[in-house]
Design a protein around this motif. Structure first.
Motif, PDB file in Angstrom:
ATOM      1  N   ARG A  99      36.653  28.444  36.362  1.00  0.00           N
ATOM      2  CA  ARG A  99      37.821  29.243  36.756  1.00  0.00           C
ATOM      3  C   ARG A  99      37.473  30.180  37.911  1.00  0.00           C
ATOM      4  NH1 ARG A  99      40.055  32.922  32.121  1.00  0.00           N
ATOM      5  NH2 ARG A  99      38.041  33.916  32.499  1.00  0.00           N
TER       6      ARG A  99
ATOM      7  N   ASP B 285      47.424  27.110  39.788  1.00  0.00           N
ATOM      8  CA  ASP B 285      48.373  26.282  40.524  1.00  0.00           C
ATOM      9  C   ASP B 285      49.214  27.254  41.347  1.00  0.00           C
ATOM     10  OD1 ASP B 285      50.306  24.604  41.477  1.00  0.00           O
ATOM     11  OD2 ASP B 285      50.894  23.789  39.535  1.00  0.00           O
TER      12      ASP B 285
ATOM     13  N   GLY C 250      44.591  23.295  40.647  1.00  0.00           N
ATOM     14  CA  GLY C 250      43.359  22.967  39.962  1.00  0.00           C
ATOM     15  C   GLY C 250      43.568  22.990  38.463  1.00  0.00           C
ATOM     16  N   GLU C 251      42.480  23.026  37.731  1.00  0.00           N
ATOM     17  CA  GLU C 251      42.574  23.052  36.268  1.00  0.00           C
ATOM     18  C   GLU C 251      43.082  24.389  35.759  1.00  0.00           C
ATOM     19  OE1 GLU C 251      39.712  22.421  32.325  1.00  0.00           O
ATOM     20  OE2 GLU C 251      38.917  22.005  34.341  1.00  0.00           O
ATOM     21  N   HIS C 252      42.742  25.475  36.489  1.00  0.00           N
ATOM     22  CA  HIS C 252      43.057  26.824  36.002  1.00  0.00           C
ATOM     23  C   HIS C 252      44.137  27.522  36.813  1.00  0.00           C
ATOM     24  CE1 HIS C 252      39.607  26.700  33.263  1.00  0.00           C
ATOM     25  NE2 HIS C 252      38.948  26.123  34.246  1.00  0.00           N
TER      26      HIS C 252
ATOM     27  N   ASP D  75      33.680  27.055  31.299  1.00  0.00           N
ATOM     28  CA  ASP D  75      35.043  27.075  31.823  1.00  0.00           C
ATOM     29  C   ASP D  75      35.316  28.355  32.602  1.00  0.00           C
ATOM     30  OD1 ASP D  75      35.547  24.601  30.762  1.00  0.00           O
ATOM     31  OD2 ASP D  75      36.529  25.361  28.953  1.00  0.00           O
TER      32      ASP D  75
ATOM     33  N   GLU E  87      37.577  28.325  41.178  1.00  0.00           N
ATOM     34  CA  GLU E  87      38.938  28.147  41.676  1.00  0.00           C
ATOM     35  C   GLU E  87      39.530  29.473  42.153  1.00  0.00           C
ATOM     36  OE1 GLU E  87      41.506  26.176  38.944  1.00  0.00           O
ATOM     37  OE2 GLU E  87      40.209  24.411  38.708  1.00  0.00           O
TER      38      GLU E  87
END
Length: 380
Positions: free
Chosen positions: A147, A172, A168-170, A143, A150
């Protein structure tokens, strides 16, 4: 090719076996009583300025400044030293998970303008769970690399000159931007030996860094990254991290390497290695493997030569870069030329202590490389 030096913002000294006040965290703290004034040098701004001046005078392109609990903050240190130097660039190491990517873009842009374009960035995803936890970061390794991917997307987007929005997942972010894009854009340096690291390097980095392993292993790593970069229609430069112990003769160099380990206690080696074994870093595991069979103390310094003039002794007591180029100025230049032949474009070098060894490398090795056309002339 480019040649860089190192800023010891944790401490410096003439030996690896005296305490270093935090370089290895709890391990070194237990050895503070062994610190002696003639061997320990605190990372004061005065001393670091001396090293920066020595590196600049010798013709090094930049200095790498580390990141982590046990050293001074890299951004602040380099901002101060930029005012004390004229040409020297600063390769600032930082962890992308600890600050906002838009803030990092702003910091880099400001630094680049105030230093007249002398910033380089070394992206450090992280390796030790305890170290990450000190900063409130509890992501698992995979992860952290996701991160970082991103983060670098947002960082470059904020430098684009147009508001950049990303979800994204990590991260915004909406309309990420900076006062003005840095000119030139800071080059991104990135290292990582794990399967998760390679794709991030291929997509984002300008210079991929590896620690100093024997040539066969380095060649395999470079081929791996080249293929991944090709899949993204990119080309990546390559850099390597070595310590250096160089003297006029080979015998003098090996004697100096032996003095770095003077008074070595095998029990301390085991304590340090136990700490390093907790690291999630694949690169650290590769470094440790180079000297694994010598940890019981039944060896001489020359036994730790894992390839001609490549010595794994530093890794017995230090995390991170654990190998050194040891030999006469000509021999060290020969090894550098060999790694250059593999495709290495940049060398990040260091020595103990960093002030004297900057002069030693600058006055012995770099002139030999200039004679061979492998190092640039010193700017006037």
């Amino acid at each position: 090719m480019r040649f860089h030096w190192f800023l010891p913002t944790a401490s410096d000294g003439r030996s690896l076996t005296v305490g270093t006040r935090g370089t290895h965290g709890p391990e070194a703290a237990a050895d503070d009583a062994a610190v002696t004034a003639d061997r320990f040098r605190a990372p004061t701004i005065g001393y670091l300025t001396q090293i920066a001046h020595a590196a600049e005078a010798a013709g090094f392109d930049a200095v790498l400044t580390p990141t982590g609990t046990w050293c001074e903050d890299a951004w602040l240190t380099c901002a101060a030293l930029a005012q004390e130097t004229e040409r020297l660039k600063f390769l600032v190491a930082f962890r992308p998970g600890l600050i906002s990517p838009t803030l990092a873009a702003q910091q880099a842009s400001t630094f680049q303008r105030l230093s007249a374009g002398r910033l380089l960035l070394n992206v450090v995803t992280g390796g030790e769970r305890d170290e990450q936890a000190r900063f409130g970061d509890h992501l698992v390794k995979a992860d952290r690399y996701a991160r970082t991917d991103e983060f670098l997307t947002v960082l470059r987007g904020a430098w684009s000159g147009e508001p950049f929005t990303f979800k994204g997942e990590h991260y915004d972010v909406v309309g990420a931007t900076v006062l003005a894009p840095p000119d030139p854009l800071p080059r991104l340096y990135f290292g990582g030996s794990s399967p998760q690291a390679g794709p991030v390097a291929a997509r984002h980095t300008d210079t991929y860094l590896t620690w100093g392993e024997p040539p066969v292993q380095v060649a395999q790593k470079l081929a791996w990254i080249c293929e991944l970069a090709r899949q993204h229609d990119r080309q990546v430069r390559f850099g390597i991290r070595f310590h250096v112990v160089t003297r006029d003769t080979s015998a003098e160099a090996w004697a100096a390497a032996e003095r770095l380990l003077a008074g070595l206690d095998p029990a301390r080696v085991e304590r340090v290695q136990d700490i390093l074994a907790a690291s999630e870093s694949t690169g650290q595991a590769r470094m440790s493997a180079l000297h694994a069979r010598f940890r019981d103390g039944s060896w001489s310094p020359s036994d730790l030569e894992v390839y001609p003039n490549v010595w794994a002794g530093v890794g017995l007591l230090r995390g991170g870069a654990g190998t050194a180029l040891v030999g006469s100025h000509t021999e060290v230049a020969d090894r550098i030329a060999e790694y250059a032949g593999l495709g290495i474009d940049e060398f990040i070098l260091s020595g103990f202590p960093h002030l004297e060894e900057a002069y030693m490398v600058g006055e012995g090795v770099l002139p030999e490389l200039r004679r061979r056309g492998l190092a640039p002339k010193i700017p006037r």
